[in-house]
Design a protein around this motif. Structure first.
Motif, PDB file in Angstrom:
ATOM      1  N   GLY A 164      21.180   2.594 -10.274  1.00 50.89           N
ATOM      2  CA  GLY A 164      20.053   2.240 -10.859  1.00 50.89           C
ATOM      3  C   GLY A 164      18.697   3.230 -10.607  1.00 50.89           C
ATOM      4  N   TRP A 165      17.771   2.915 -11.217  1.00 51.65           N
ATOM      5  CA  TRP A 165      16.717   3.747 -10.945  1.00 51.65           C
ATOM      6  C   TRP A 165      15.471   2.880 -10.200  1.00 51.65           C
ATOM      7  CZ3 TRP A 165      16.192   8.961 -11.563  1.00 51.65           C
ATOM      8  CH2 TRP A 165      17.014   9.517 -12.446  1.00 51.65           C
ATOM      9  N   PHE A 166      14.788   3.451  -9.210  1.00 53.83           N
ATOM     10  CA  PHE A 166      13.692   2.830  -8.710  1.00 53.83           C
ATOM     11  C   PHE A 166      12.553   3.839  -8.765  1.00 53.83           C
ATOM     12  CE2 PHE A 166      15.613  -1.102  -6.868  1.00 53.83           C
ATOM     13  CZ  PHE A 166      16.889  -0.571  -7.042  1.00 53.83           C
ATOM     14  N   ARG A 167      11.197   3.387  -8.419  1.00 53.29           N
ATOM     15  CA  ARG A 167      10.178   4.098  -8.410  1.00 53.29           C
ATOM     16  C   ARG A 167       9.122   3.697  -7.218  1.00 53.29           C
ATOM     17  NH1 ARG A 167       7.132   2.934 -14.015  1.00 53.29           N
ATOM     18  NH2 ARG A 167       6.363   0.645 -13.674  1.00 53.29           N
ATOM     19  N   ARG A 168       8.482   4.741  -6.558  1.00 51.30           N
ATOM     20  CA  ARG A 168       7.390   4.012  -5.594  1.00 51.30           C
ATOM     21  C   ARG A 168       6.178   5.061  -6.104  1.00 51.30           C
ATOM     22  NH1 ARG A 168       9.217   4.255   0.287  1.00 51.30           N
ATOM     23  NH2 ARG A 168       9.610   2.449  -0.144  1.00 51.30           N
ATOM     24  N   ALA A 169       5.157   4.227  -6.501  1.00 46.38           N
ATOM     25  CA  ALA A 169       3.942   4.844  -6.660  1.00 46.38           C
ATOM     26  C   ALA A 169       3.125   4.845  -5.270  1.00 46.38           C
ATOM     27  CB  ALA A 169       3.314   4.033  -7.496  1.00 46.38           C
ATOM     28  N   LEU A 170       2.067   5.669  -5.229  1.00 51.98           N
ATOM     29  CA  LEU A 170       1.325   6.017  -4.243  1.00 51.98           C
ATOM     30  C   LEU A 170       0.693   4.639  -3.579  1.00 51.98           C
ATOM     31  CD1 LEU A 170       0.366   8.251  -2.400  1.00 51.98           C
ATOM     32  CD2 LEU A 170      -1.743   8.360  -3.496  1.00 51.98           C
ATOM     33  N   ASP A 171       0.992   4.161  -2.427  1.00 52.66           N
ATOM     34  CA  ASP A 171       0.373   3.056  -1.952  1.00 52.66           C
ATOM     35  C   ASP A 171       0.724   1.713  -2.430  1.00 52.66           C
ATOM     36  OD1 ASP A 171      -3.094   4.543  -1.802  1.00 52.66           O
ATOM     37  OD2 ASP A 171      -1.237   4.611  -0.301  1.00 52.66           O
ATOM     38  N   LYS A 172       2.146   1.768  -2.950  1.00 53.14           N
ATOM     39  CA  LYS A 172       2.659   0.724  -3.596  1.00 53.14           C
ATOM     40  C   LYS A 172       4.123   0.611  -2.874  1.00 53.14           C
ATOM     41  CE  LYS A 172       0.361   0.032  -7.859  1.00 53.14           C
ATOM     42  NZ  LYS A 172       0.342  -0.167  -9.371  1.00 53.14           N
ATOM     43  N   THR A 173       4.535  -0.511  -3.113  1.00 53.13           N
ATOM     44  CA  THR A 173       6.313  -0.868  -2.696  1.00 53.13           C
ATOM     45  C   THR A 173       7.175  -0.110  -3.646  1.00 53.13           C
ATOM     46  OG1 THR A 173       6.067  -3.083  -3.527  1.00 53.13           O
ATOM     47  CG2 THR A 173       5.419  -2.798  -1.341  1.00 53.13           C
ATOM     48  N   ARG A 174       8.418   0.183  -3.326  1.00 47.33           N
ATOM     49  CA  ARG A 174       9.369   0.639  -4.360  1.00 47.33           C
ATOM     50  C   ARG A 174       9.682  -0.516  -5.270  1.00 47.33           C
ATOM     51  NH1 ARG A 174      14.203   2.827  -0.719  1.00 47.33           N
ATOM     52  NH2 ARG A 174      13.858   0.778   0.126  1.00 47.33           N
ATOM     53  N   GLU A 175       9.935  -0.344  -6.325  1.00 52.49           N
ATOM     54  CA  GLU A 175      10.120  -1.016  -7.551  1.00 52.49           C
ATOM     55  C   GLU A 175      11.270  -0.841  -8.193  1.00 52.49           C
ATOM     56  OE1 GLU A 175       7.912  -2.318 -11.939  1.00 52.49           O
ATOM     57  OE2 GLU A 175       7.267  -0.422 -10.600  1.00 52.49           O
ATOM     58  N   GLY A 176      12.230  -1.667  -8.615  1.00 48.72           N
ATOM     59  CA  GLY A 176      13.492  -1.374  -9.511  1.00 48.72           C
ATOM     60  C   GLY A 176      13.162  -1.438 -10.741  1.00 48.72           C
ATOM     61  N   VAL A 177      13.276  -0.382 -11.755  1.00 50.78           N
ATOM     62  CA  VAL A 177      13.228  -0.355 -12.991  1.00 50.78           C
ATOM     63  C   VAL A 177      14.004  -0.675 -13.963  1.00 50.78           C
ATOM     64  CG1 VAL A 177      11.049   1.154 -12.487  1.00 50.78           C
ATOM     65  CG2 VAL A 177      13.291   2.293 -12.839  1.00 50.78           C
ATOM     66  N   ALA A 178      15.479   0.172 -13.562  1.00 50.73           N
ATOM     67  CA  ALA A 178      16.564  -0.075 -14.507  1.00 50.73           C
ATOM     68  C   ALA A 178      17.893   0.012 -13.707  1.00 50.73           C
ATOM     69  CB  ALA A 178      16.476   0.946 -15.709  1.00 50.73           C
ATOM     70  N   ALA A 179      18.838  -0.815 -14.098  1.00 49.05           N
ATOM     71  CA  ALA A 179      20.193  -0.868 -13.372  1.00 49.05           C
ATOM     72  C   ALA A 179      21.281  -1.221 -14.263  1.00 49.05           C
ATOM     73  CB  ALA A 179      19.984  -1.516 -12.067  1.00 49.05           C
ATOM     74  N   PHE A 180      22.412  -0.720 -13.688  1.00 50.30           N
ATOM     75  CA  PHE A 180      23.840  -1.181 -14.481  1.00 50.30           C
ATOM     76  C   PHE A 180      24.341  -2.243 -13.660  1.00 50.30           C
ATOM     77  CE2 PHE A 180      24.534   1.499 -18.294  1.00 50.30           C
ATOM     78  CZ  PHE A 180      24.017   2.590 -17.918  1.00 50.30           C
ATOM     79  N   GLU A 181      25.003  -2.968 -13.948  1.00 49.28           N
ATOM     80  CA  GLU A 181      26.084  -4.002 -13.730  1.00 49.28           C
ATOM     81  C   GLU A 181      27.345  -3.570 -13.928  1.00 49.28           C
ATOM     82  OE1 GLU A 181      27.359  -5.785 -11.401  1.00 49.28           O
ATOM     83  OE2 GLU A 181      25.481  -6.644 -11.255  1.00 49.28           O
ATOM     84  N   ARG A 182      28.406  -3.946 -13.182  1.00 46.43           N
ATOM     85  CA  ARG A 182      29.773  -3.372 -13.343  1.00 46.43           C
ATOM     86  C   ARG A 182      30.241  -3.559 -14.731  1.00 46.43           C
ATOM     87  NH1 ARG A 182      33.801  -5.173  -8.569  1.00 46.43           N
ATOM     88  NH2 ARG A 182      35.058  -3.352  -9.042  1.00 46.43           N
ATOM     89  N   ASP A 183      29.946  -4.401 -15.374  1.00 49.25           N
ATOM     90  CA  ASP A 183      30.385  -4.677 -16.786  1.00 49.25           C
ATOM     91  C   ASP A 183      29.797  -3.701 -17.728  1.00 49.25           C
ATOM     92  OD1 ASP A 183      28.712  -7.738 -17.592  1.00 49.25           O
ATOM     93  OD2 ASP A 183      28.026  -5.866 -17.050  1.00 49.25           O
TER      94      ASP A 183
END
Length: 130
Positions: free
Chosen positions: A35-54
């Motif tokens: 998966g991909w995550f991001r962290r902007a300045l002064d913000k918490t880490r955010e999940g943006v896109a991810a795969f499942e096993r299928d």
């Protein structure tokens, strides 16, 4: 055991596009959900896109329709295509791996929950100017 390394971050104008790459290796990572995550300045880490096993994908509402996650499994490279960039997309972008469950055909936890991921890259910076 596993490693991930992101690349492709850059400074771009609003409305532009970028394609981030994540080279991954190691048995534990290769058998995981990515998966991909991001962290902007002064913000918490955010999940943006991810795969499942299928192979199914999950996107956060803030990026749906603009971000596309893909995986070149033959070459062990994960991608994140980002279109129509906005200043609020400026962040450090990370790729990460979530281990498979031993009791279900899925990976553990939820796709966009950072707590479910146990391997992380160092990040690549995306800066969007207006």
């Amino acid at each position: 055991q596993g490693a991930l390394r992101e690349s492709g971050g850059d400074s771009v104008q609003t409305g532009g596009s970028l394609k981030l790459s994540c080279a991954y290796s190691g048995r534990l990572v290769i058998t995981s959900c990515l998966g991909w995550f991001r962290r902007a300045l002064d913000k918490t880490r955010e999940g943006v896109a991810a795969f499942e096993r299928d192979g199914s994908t999950t996107y956060s509402d803030s990026v749906k329709g603009r971000f596309t996650i893909s995986n070149d499994a033959a070459n062990n490279v994960l991608y994140l295509q980002i279109d129509n960039l906005k200043p609020e997309d400026s962040a450090l972008y990370y790729c990460a791996a979530r281990p498979p469950s031993a009791v279900s055909p899925r990976c553990i936890g939820r796709p966009l929950d950072a707590n479910a991921y146990n391997f992380w890259g160092q990040g690549t910076q995306v800066t969007v100017s207006s």
